[in-house]
Write a protein that holds these residues in place. Structure first.
Motif, short mmCIF file in Angstrom:
data_model
loop_
_atom_site.label_atom_id
_atom_site.label_comp_id
_atom_site.label_asym_id
_atom_site.label_seq_id
_atom_site.Cartn_x
_atom_site.Cartn_y
_atom_site.Cartn_z
N PHE A 19 -8.77 14.16 -4.10
CA PHE A 19 -8.19 14.55 -5.14
C PHE A 19 -7.81 16.22 -5.39
O PHE A 19 -6.97 16.29 -5.45
CB PHE A 19 -8.81 14.03 -6.57
N LEU A 20 -9.05 16.72 -5.23
CA LEU A 20 -8.97 18.10 -5.11
C LEU A 20 -8.11 18.83 -4.21
O LEU A 20 -7.41 19.55 -4.28
CB LEU A 20 -10.45 18.81 -5.09
N ALA A 46 -6.84 12.29 6.99
CA ALA A 46 -7.73 12.23 8.36
C ALA A 46 -8.94 11.49 7.81
O ALA A 46 -9.56 10.74 8.58
CB ALA A 46 -7.86 13.46 9.16
N HIS A 47 -9.44 11.89 6.84
CA HIS A 47 -10.81 11.54 6.06
C HIS A 47 -10.61 10.46 5.19
O HIS A 47 -11.59 9.79 4.90
CB HIS A 47 -11.44 12.68 5.43
N ASP A 48 -9.41 10.28 4.43
CA ASP A 48 -9.33 9.17 3.46
C ASP A 48 -7.96 8.64 3.71
O ASP A 48 -6.67 8.97 3.04
CB ASP A 48 -9.41 9.52 2.15
N PRO A 49 -7.61 7.79 4.76
CA PRO A 49 -6.26 7.33 5.21
C PRO A 49 -5.76 6.62 3.86
O PRO A 49 -4.63 6.01 4.04
CB PRO A 49 -6.50 6.62 6.51
N THR A 50 -6.56 5.90 2.74
CA THR A 50 -6.01 5.29 1.93
C THR A 50 -5.68 6.06 0.80
O THR A 50 -5.11 5.43 -0.36
CB THR A 50 -7.10 4.30 1.47
N TYR A 51 -5.52 7.32 0.99
CA TYR A 51 -5.22 8.29 -0.37
C TYR A 51 -3.75 8.27 -0.21
O TYR A 51 -3.03 9.36 0.47
CB TYR A 51 -5.87 9.50 -0.11
N TYR A 75 5.90 8.62 6.74
CA TYR A 75 6.20 7.50 5.79
C TYR A 75 5.94 6.19 6.28
O TYR A 75 5.42 5.40 5.46
CB TYR A 75 7.83 7.46 5.82
N GLU A 76 5.99 5.82 7.58
CA GLU A 76 5.67 4.48 8.06
C GLU A 76 4.19 4.09 7.86
O GLU A 76 3.84 3.14 7.56
CB GLU A 76 6.16 4.33 9.50
N LYS A 77 3.27 4.97 8.22
CA LYS A 77 2.02 5.10 8.14
C LYS A 77 1.67 4.89 6.52
O LYS A 77 0.79 3.89 6.04
CB LYS A 77 1.21 6.17 8.84
N GLY A 78 2.32 5.67 5.83
CA GLY A 78 1.97 5.61 4.43
C GLY A 78 2.44 4.16 3.75
O GLY A 78 1.59 3.47 2.73
N MET A 79 3.58 3.52 4.26
CA MET A 79 3.96 2.21 3.83
C MET A 79 2.85 1.16 4.39
O MET A 79 2.76 0.47 3.41
CB MET A 79 5.35 1.94 4.57
N GLN A 80 2.49 1.34 5.48
CA GLN A 80 1.46 0.37 5.97
C GLN A 80 0.16 0.42 5.04
O GLN A 80 -0.16 -0.75 4.68
CB GLN A 80 0.85 0.54 7.40
N HIS A 81 -0.20 1.49 4.87
CA HIS A 81 -1.36 1.51 3.84
C HIS A 81 -1.08 1.15 2.50
O HIS A 81 -1.89 0.60 1.66
CB HIS A 81 -2.05 3.03 3.81
N ALA A 82 0.07 1.53 1.99
CA ALA A 82 0.38 0.97 0.72
C ALA A 82 0.34 -0.47 0.58
O ALA A 82 0.22 -1.05 -0.51
CB ALA A 82 1.94 1.91 0.04
#
Length: 104
Positions: A19-20, A46-51, A75-82
């Motif tokens: 968050f920080l 890299a440390h928190d791919p679910t952020y 964007y594509e990786k973010g869509m996968q995690h979302a």
């Protein structure tokens, strides 16, 4: 600069706080300093791919700096995690930005 200084101070005590780091990156973006923001977003992911929020902001930054292919991949990786997190609001935002960039 007061917010940046405060966030840096907090990060000294909690250097891996996603968050920080994300908040500090957003402050740099407000100043137009994409070069300072990018490694922060990259470190978060890299440390928190679910952020998930960092994917959108990093991809937008990559678009601004002319890295279209990296932006699309982000964007594509973010869509996968979302999608995995069942965060359809974030998924839809990422997908809309992806579609705008890819002329889908």
């Amino acid at each position: 600069m007061q917010r940046i200084d405060k966030l840096k101070e907090y990060l000294q005590a909690q250097p891996n706080d996603s968050f920080l780091q994300h908040a500090l990156a957003l402050e740099y973006i407000k100043l137009g300093d994409d070069a300072a923001a990018q490694p922060l977003f990259e470190n978060v992911l890299a440390h928190d791919p679910t952020y998930i929020g960092s994917y959108y902001h990093l991809a937008k930054l990559l678009e601004r700096t002319g890295n279209k292919d990296k932006a699309i991949a982000t964007y594509e990786k973010g869509m996968q995690h979302a999608k995995a997190a069942r965060d359809m609001h974030a998924y839809n935002e990422l997908q809309a930005a992806w579609e705008d960039l890819t002329d889908y």
